[in-house]
Design a protein around this motif. Structure first.
Motif: not given
Length: 564
Positions: A13-19, A21-24, A113-115, A117-129
């Motif tokens: 679990v990553v707490v925080g959707a800043g740069p 948390g999104l990079t991690l 830039v943060d946006a 990083l967030l869009a990059g997570l769309d590549r992964f079904e196993h990562v949710q926000v």
């Protein structure tokens, strides 16, 4: 989301959707780690905060395949000038080299830039926000921790990483201190659209009447910062007339500017008492806060994500012991502390409002600039502390000597392969471990046992050669990628170091290095030191013994795929 079997619902679990948390989350996503990002806000913050990216941050964005999405929002090779009260240049920072593949100074628009990083997570079904979901409680258990968030939702995770800023609830749940100081000086920060100056560079005014900063970032945005005097209230600083007076020093029509946002803030110099407690870890501002003067708050957080991400993936994947996570604090604390101290010192140099003190400073800085070596020291940013790990997930040996490169970042020149020309080295190495040999075949140097161990870990093997030897097939091995030294940068590096065999971590830190004949023994010692167990993990994607998710090639130009 609680699994009745008692197994964790997610790995991290990553707490925080800043740069940070999104990079991690992107790093973990690329390694197949089931990740949930929990953010108390409803959306990303939509106003600029950080304004400077360094070469290490861009290298990390390259490693997660997003750098080409980030670059359109940057101003590369940004010059920063320090000027006196009459706007005469005291010092200038314009570092010329790009040893890690990217410019050292880059202006950027953080929300955009943060946006990406967030869009990059769309590549992964196993990562949710999960948005609009503040964390309210966390209970550690023997096999996992249970996190309560939002409207009493719960999730079980093996590890929790707090990337939730200076007021981190994760840090409070860990019960660790946040040691340091908060400056009594306040600053008015203003972001303006349709840059009223328009020139590409930036300046910091060491003016005793009122120190200030003027910083160009991408897409026509300019950041102004003005010191607020002790006899001026926050309410006065928030008055539009106050801003007009401040801008009148800089622009001809201050009443016509397009303000994106304005805010009063103070500088903090703080570091958490521990970056890890059991299953809870901290990264970014939750772990450390620093003044803005070196633009390293954002970048230090990205370094945290790069350092911690691969270690979490290795532990979750079953190929490394949980003790590997202890090296995160051991490695990042010293460098974060150095950055805090540097930023604090620079702020003290810039900010004196006593004219006598400021005059003495100006004289000292001008005198230093007469000395060529000192001028280069500032111009090339040689004062910037670079990560160098004496302890942690590295292996220093007596044979390395005092000038060993072990524990430092390896360079990233442009290289040639048989499948592509003029590509960045990291795009050849992939996103996991790599074993590099100069002028040798890695299999022959390591021996079959060590070679098999690193292959089981998913490492990539690279034979570095002068580009003249690139297409010679006399020593080809299907498991070894041949790389030609296009620029001569690799040979220059090996010319100055005795180590000719390098073991690179996923974050491109040199974990160990030696001359060729020592490689088999060093390999065994390094695997033990990093608690790595070849073949110890179970793949979720069927591609090998390590957690791995097939991914598009990194998006910097000329990406080349090689043997895994």
């Amino acid at each position: 989301m609680v699994d009745g079997s008692g197994a964790a619902d997610v790995d991290v679990v990553v707490v925080g959707a800043g740069p940070v948390g999104l990079t991690l989350a992107n790093i973990l996503g690329l390694r197949g780690v089931r990740t949930l990002v929990i953010e108390e806000r409803d959306t990303l913050i939509d106003y600029p905060r950080g304004v400077g990216l360094d070469d290490e941050a861009l290298r990390t964005f390259q490693s997660i395949g997003l750098v080409d999405r980030v670059l359109p929002h940057t101003v590369p090779n940004q010059i920063l000038r320090f000027v006196d009260a009459k706007r005469r240049v005291l010092a200038e920072m314009a570092p010329p080299d790009a040893r890690f593949g990217w410019p050292k100074r880059n202006g950027f628009v953080q929300p955009l830039v943060d946006a990406e990083l967030l869009a990059g997570l769309d590549r992964f079904e196993h990562v949710q926000v999960r948005w609009g979901s503040p964390v309210t409680a966390c209970q550690e258990g023997a096999d996992a921790a249970t996190v309560e968030y939002g409207d009493r939702s719960t999730v079980r995770a093996r590890y929790i990483v707090g990337c939730d800023g200076g007021r981190s609830i994760t840090r409070r749940m860990m019960g660790v201190s946040f040691d340091g100081t908060t400056s009594s000086t306040r600053w008015l920060v203003v972001d303006i659209a349709n840059d009223p100056l328009g020139h590409p560079n930036s300046e910091v005014g060491a003016d005793p009447d009122r120190p200030y900063a003027s910083i160009s970032i991408a897409h026509g945005i300019r950041r102004f910062e003005f010191m607020i005097h002790a006899d001026e209230t926050d309410e006065q600083a928030g008055d539009p007339a106050f801003l007009t007076r401040m801008l009148a020093r800089m622009v001809p029509h201050p009443e016509r500017v397009d303000v994106i946002r304005r805010r009063v803030y103070t500088h903090h110099s703080r570091i958490a008492g521990a970056f890890r407690s059991g299953r809870l870890l901290l990264a970014g501002d939750a772990a450390h806060l620093m003044p803005v003067w070196q633009g390293q708050g954002y970048n230090s957080g990205i370094r945290d994500a790069a350092n911690l991400g691969w270690k979490l993936a290795a532990v979750v994947g079953g190929c490394a012991d949980d003790r590997l996570l202890d090296t995160y604090d051991a490695e990042r604390r010293k460098h974060a502390r150095a950055m805090i101290d540097l930023s604090t010192t620079v702020g003290r140099v810039i900010s004196p409002t006593n004219r006598t003190v400021a005059g003495a400073r100006d004289l000292l800085v001008r005198s230093a600039s007469i000395v060529p070596s000192l001028k280069r020291y500032v111009l090339e940013m040689r004062f910037k502390p670079m990560p160098r790990y004496e302890q942690g997930a590295v292996l220093h040996t007596a044979a390395n000597g005092t000038d060993s490169p072990v524990g430092t970042l390896f360079i990233q020149p442009r290289v040639d392969t048989r499948d592509g020309c003029d590509v960045l080295l990291d795009d050849v190495l992939g996103d996991w471990f790599a074993v590099l040999c100069w002028n040798n075949d890695p299999r022959n140097i390591l021996g079959e046992a060590a070679f098999a161990a690193w292959k089981a870990l998913g490492a990539r093997f690279v034979a570095l050669r002068p580009v003249t030897q690139l297409h010679w097939t006399g020593q080809d091995d299907p498991d070894v990628l041949i790389v030609g030294d296009r620029t001569g940068g690799l040979k220059s590096w090996f010319d100055t170091h005795q180590e000719s065999v390098l073991f690179l971590r996923p974050d491109r830190c040199i974990a160990a290095g030696c001359i060729a004949q020592r490689a088999p023994d060093l390999s065994a010692s390094l695997l033990a030191a990093l608690t790595l167990t070849p073949g110890g993990g179970e793949s979720r994607s069927g591609t090998g013994s390590l957690l791995y998710v097939a991914q598009p090639a990194p998006q910097s130009s000329g990406a080349v795929a090689g043997p895994a």
